[in-house]
Scaffold this motif. Structure first.
Motif, short mmCIF file in Angstrom:
data_model
loop_
_atom_site.label_atom_id
_atom_site.label_comp_id
_atom_site.label_asym_id
_atom_site.label_seq_id
_atom_site.Cartn_x
_atom_site.Cartn_y
_atom_site.Cartn_z
N MET A 64 5.12 0.29 -11.41
CA MET A 64 6.90 -0.21 -12.08
C MET A 64 7.20 -1.41 -11.32
N ASP A 65 6.73 -1.57 -10.00
CA ASP A 65 6.98 -2.81 -9.27
C ASP A 65 6.27 -4.10 -9.73
N GLY A 97 1.50 -4.44 -4.90
CA GLY A 97 0.98 -3.85 -3.90
C GLY A 97 1.69 -3.96 -2.47
N GLN A 98 2.84 -4.62 -2.44
CA GLN A 98 3.64 -4.39 -1.33
C GLN A 98 4.17 -3.08 -1.08
N ASP A 99 4.16 -2.96 0.31
CA ASP A 99 4.63 -1.47 0.81
C ASP A 99 6.18 -1.51 0.99
N PHE A 100 6.75 -0.60 0.99
CA PHE A 100 8.30 -0.63 1.08
C PHE A 100 8.72 -1.12 2.36
N MET A 136 3.11 9.35 -6.72
CA MET A 136 4.45 8.58 -6.64
C MET A 136 4.34 7.13 -6.30
N LYS A 137 3.56 6.83 -5.35
CA LYS A 137 3.42 5.50 -4.81
C LYS A 137 2.73 4.62 -5.61
N ALA A 138 1.73 5.14 -6.22
CA ALA A 138 1.07 4.47 -7.56
C ALA A 138 1.73 3.87 -8.72
#
Length: 101
Positions: free
Chosen positions: A93-94, A98-101, A86-88
């Protein structure tokens, strides 16, 4: 002669089936010690069974602990795998920043 008969009974597994001699000399003391020793011999098999059961319980507990650790590891892996996917997708989509939430 009573001590000899007592020893014979002990040999046959008839523990504490005799009365110690009521004498105040060495034979009386030996008879009393023989009586006490035969009682300990009678109790020893029961004590050994208790120890055996405790060892079995300990082994079972160690096995359950090992299975619990394996289960927790598997659950952790099963949760991490979908989250990584899901993170990938979120990263894609972002825009792949490569930025974290």
């Amino acid at each position: 002669m009573k001590i000899k008969e007592a020893v014979k009974k002990i040999r046959l597994g008839q523990y504490r089936s005799f009365c110690p001699l009521k004498r105040k000399d060495e034979l009386g003391a030996m008879s009393h010690e023989l009586f006490e020793m035969s009682g300990q011999m009678e109790e020893r098999p029961a004590q050994m069974k208790k120890e055996e059961k405790l060892n079995e319980a300990w082994d079972t507990l160690k096995e359950l602990e090992r299975k619990q650790k394996r289960l927790i590891g598997s659950i952790g892996h099963e949760f991490k795998t979908p989250l990584t996917v899901m993170k990938a997708y979120v990263d894609l989509m972002d825009g792949g920043s490569g930025q974290d939430f």
